[in-house]
Design a protein around this motif. Structure first.
Motif, PDB file in Angstrom:
ATOM      1  N   VAL A  77       0.752  -1.393  -0.012  1.00 18.56           N
ATOM      2  CA  VAL A  77       0.224  -0.035   0.165  1.00 18.56           C
ATOM      3  C   VAL A  77       1.094   1.674   0.189  1.00 18.56           C
ATOM      4  O   VAL A  77       1.017   2.066  -0.926  1.00 18.56           O
ATOM      5  CB  VAL A  77      -1.148  -0.176   1.749  1.00 18.56           C
ATOM      6  CG1 VAL A  77      -1.512   1.086   1.410  1.00 18.56           C
ATOM      7  CG2 VAL A  77      -2.101  -1.003   1.082  1.00 18.56           C
ATOM      8  N   TYR A  78       1.848   1.133   1.034  1.00 17.82           N
ATOM      9  CA  TYR A  78       3.225   2.626   1.134  1.00 17.82           C
ATOM     10  C   TYR A  78       3.452   2.211  -0.794  1.00 17.82           C
ATOM     11  O   TYR A  78       3.659   3.803  -1.265  1.00 17.82           O
ATOM     12  CB  TYR A  78       4.027   1.847   2.224  1.00 17.82           C
ATOM     13  CG  TYR A  78       4.825   3.045   1.678  1.00 17.82           C
ATOM     14  CD1 TYR A  78       5.056   4.310   1.852  1.00 17.82           C
ATOM     15  CD2 TYR A  78       6.176   3.008   2.207  1.00 17.82           C
ATOM     16  CE1 TYR A  78       5.488   5.343   2.783  1.00 17.82           C
ATOM     17  CE2 TYR A  78       7.027   3.636   1.680  1.00 17.82           C
ATOM     18  CZ  TYR A  78       7.142   4.918   2.211  1.00 17.82           C
ATOM     19  OH  TYR A  78       8.090   5.775   2.393  1.00 17.82           O
ATOM     20  N   GLY A  79       4.405   1.112  -0.592  1.00 14.31           N
ATOM     21  CA  GLY A  79       4.834   1.186  -2.617  1.00 14.31           C
ATOM     22  C   GLY A  79       3.703   2.338  -3.336  1.00 14.31           C
ATOM     23  O   GLY A  79       4.342   2.721  -4.708  1.00 14.31           O
ATOM     24  N   TRP A  80       2.307   1.529  -3.110  1.00 11.18           N
ATOM     25  CA  TRP A  80       1.347   2.330  -3.936  1.00 11.18           C
ATOM     26  C   TRP A  80       1.281   3.548  -4.178  1.00 11.18           C
ATOM     27  O   TRP A  80       1.419   4.084  -5.592  1.00 11.18           O
ATOM     28  CB  TRP A  80       0.201   1.140  -4.139  1.00 11.18           C
ATOM     29  CG  TRP A  80      -0.704   1.093  -4.969  1.00 11.18           C
ATOM     30  CD1 TRP A  80      -0.445   1.958  -6.579  1.00 11.18           C
ATOM     31  CD2 TRP A  80      -2.506  -0.009  -5.985  1.00 11.18           C
ATOM     32  NE1 TRP A  80      -1.017   1.999  -6.721  1.00 11.18           N
ATOM     33  CE2 TRP A  80      -2.503   0.698  -6.466  1.00 11.18           C
ATOM     34  CE3 TRP A  80      -2.056  -0.158  -4.618  1.00 11.18           C
ATOM     35  CZ2 TRP A  80      -3.822   0.292  -7.375  1.00 11.18           C
ATOM     36  CZ3 TRP A  80      -3.476  -0.818  -5.141  1.00 11.18           C
ATOM     37  CH2 TRP A  80      -3.982  -0.512  -6.213  1.00 11.18           C
ATOM     38  N   VAL A  81       1.417   4.384  -2.958  1.00  9.15           N
ATOM     39  CA  VAL A  81       1.058   5.227  -2.800  1.00  9.15           C
ATOM     40  C   VAL A  81       2.379   6.501  -3.265  1.00  9.15           C
ATOM     41  O   VAL A  81       2.382   7.318  -3.798  1.00  9.15           O
ATOM     42  CB  VAL A  81       0.975   5.770  -1.369  1.00  9.15           C
ATOM     43  CG1 VAL A  81       0.903   7.475  -0.965  1.00  9.15           C
ATOM     44  CG2 VAL A  81      -0.307   5.106  -1.093  1.00  9.15           C
TER      45      VAL A  81
END
Length: 227
Positions: A77-81
């Motif tokens: 999720v962090y990487g997607w953001v």
């Protein structure tokens, strides 16, 4: 080494796999493929895969594996953001090499992860003398700690993330073969090939981006001269 035995075991592992495990494993491979191409689809496919693995490992009472997959979910999720955010020039996060600060943070995080993982294993596997009499707990600790760093470096688009995945995969292939989990070992072998390809691909993308920026700068300067 009796290869026919391992092929037979692989075949049996595949037969014993549930549809959910097959879907999770397949999406995991697809996710790494997208990562190699620096494609944002690495994260939606990866998230579905790790969510399925959280459920699978919970049902199998593999709580340490469940924990690492939960970590993968958070950093996916962090990487997607991070990959979709744009700066003031409306440009996405570029692929770059690790700076000295990033290496120092990675080293510290790696050592902290080793300690925490060992403590957790001592708690959950305290009475399992057979487990501690082998190299498995130490290789498990190493591969998990390395994967933690690799996931973070991928989220911030550092080329060196692939070196950590390569290290984890090189150890994981024989580790899971030793555990007679041939299907999983084969999956990590595919991951290893993709990780090597990803490292080469990302270095190539950095070079192309650098050349593109130089070209844009030259075009901009020429436009200003003729304005």
């Amino acid at each position: 080494m009796d290869f026919s035995y391992y092929f037979q075991l692989l075949y049996q592992n595949i037969l014993d796999s549930t549809w959910m495990e097959i879907v999770a494993a397949s999406l995991g491979v697809i996710s790494v493929w997208y990562a190699k191409k620096a494609n944002i689809l690495v994260y939606p496919t990866g998230i579905v895969s790790v969510v399925l693995y959280v459920y699978i490992t919970y049902k199998a009472q593999l709580y340490a594996d469940m924990g690492i997959n939960a970590y993968y979910f958070v950093f996916s999720v962090y990487g997607w953001v991070m990959w979709t955010r744009k700066d003031e020039n409306k440009e996405e996060l570029p692929i770059t090499y690790c700076e000295k600060k990033t290496w120092l943070i990675s080293g510290a995080l790696f050592l902290i992860s080793l300690v925490i993982i060992q403590i957790l294993l001592r708690i959950f596997k305290a009475n399992d003398t057979a487990y501690w009499s082998t190299f498995v707990p130490y290789t498990d600790t190493f591969t998990t700690a390395v994967a933690i760093i690799g996931m973070w470096l991928m989220a911030i688009k550092k080329v060196e993330n692939w070196l950590f995945w390569i290290a984890a995969d090189v150890v994981s292939v024989p580790l899971y073969l030793y555990k007679h989990l041939v299907f999983t070992s084969f999956q990590f072998f595919i991951f290893l090939i993709l990780a090597v390809m990803g490292y080469i691909e990302w270095k190539k993308l950095i070079k192309e981006n650098a050349e593109s920026h130089v070209w844009k700068k030259l075009v901009g300067e020429n436009s200003e001269r003729h304005a």
